[in-house]
Design a protein around this motif. Structure first.
Motif, short mmCIF file in Angstrom:
data_model
loop_
_atom_site.label_atom_id
_atom_site.label_comp_id
_atom_site.label_asym_id
_atom_site.label_seq_id
_atom_site.Cartn_x
_atom_site.Cartn_y
_atom_site.Cartn_z
N ASP A 124 67.39 -1.33 76.65
CA ASP A 124 68.03 -2.58 77.02
C ASP A 124 67.16 -3.75 76.57
O ASP A 124 65.94 -3.62 76.45
N GLU A 125 67.79 -4.88 76.35
CA GLU A 125 67.04 -6.11 76.10
C GLU A 125 66.51 -6.59 77.45
O GLU A 125 67.24 -6.56 78.46
N SER A 127 63.18 -9.22 79.50
CA SER A 127 62.05 -10.15 79.41
C SER A 127 61.02 -9.81 80.48
O SER A 127 61.35 -9.30 81.55
N HIS A 142 59.42 -11.07 75.39
CA HIS A 142 60.83 -10.65 75.33
C HIS A 142 60.94 -9.41 74.46
O HIS A 142 60.28 -9.32 73.42
N TYR A 143 61.76 -8.47 74.88
CA TYR A 143 61.98 -7.23 74.15
C TYR A 143 63.45 -7.12 73.80
O TYR A 143 64.32 -7.27 74.67
N LYS A 144 63.71 -6.85 72.54
CA LYS A 144 65.10 -6.67 72.07
C LYS A 144 65.53 -5.25 72.37
O LYS A 144 64.74 -4.31 72.33
N GLY A 145 66.76 -5.09 72.70
CA GLY A 145 67.34 -3.78 72.92
C GLY A 145 67.83 -3.17 71.61
O GLY A 145 67.56 -3.69 70.54
N ASN A 146 68.55 -2.08 71.73
CA ASN A 146 69.13 -1.49 70.52
C ASN A 146 70.61 -1.25 70.67
O ASN A 146 71.22 -1.38 71.62
#
Length: 146
Positions: A124-125, A127, A142-146
């Motif tokens: 999941d995306e 923060s 922040h992490y981007k999801g797929n």
């Protein structure tokens, strides 16, 4: 010369102080993902002690975790508070250079793919937020999801 070498070696070892940081992880005795996060932290070099609580709400209130930042477990490290499934690298970076007046970091909820919440390759995306005593919050990573 020998003294200088010993002093430099000691300093080099101490610069990795975060790797030896003691973590007190407050968690429910029934939460497996919290145990997985503990393993993630241990694999990253932290010493982790788990303290089990039937009710986590009083712990979160005592440590100043607002409901909107809440997750399943709450950790204490060097006087700072770390709420939820925060990546160990973010905690290391925070401890090495805490933002001014920051009380800690939080990952609200339980995002899939965060440490301890792995499920195949699903991510999941989400923060990671820093917060302070006044309740102010800002995005730390922040992490981007797929």
């Amino acid at each position: 010369m020998k003294r200088k070498l010993i002093a430099l070696t000691t300093l080099a070892l101490m610069s990795g102080h975060v790797l030896a940081a003691d973590v007190l992880n407050h968690k429910s005795p029934y939460c497996g993902c919290c145990t997985e996060w503990t393993k993630h932290m241990q694999e990253a070099g932290f010493n982790v002690e788990e303290k089990l609580h039937e009710n986590m709400n009083p712990i979160k209130q005592k440590l100043g975790v607002k409901p909107e930042l809440a997750s399943c477990h709450t950790a204490e490290i060097n006087g700072f508070v770390f709420e939820g499934h925060i990546p160990a690298d973010d905690i290391k970076a925070f401890l090495d250079n805490p933002p001014k007046n920051a009380k800690g970091l939080a990952v609200p909820g339980m995002p899939m793919g965060s440490p301890g919440m792995e499920y195949g390759d699903k991510k999941d995306e989400y923060s990671v937020y820093a917060f302070n005593e006044k309740g102010q919050v800002f995005e730390y990573r922040h992490y981007k999801g797929n």
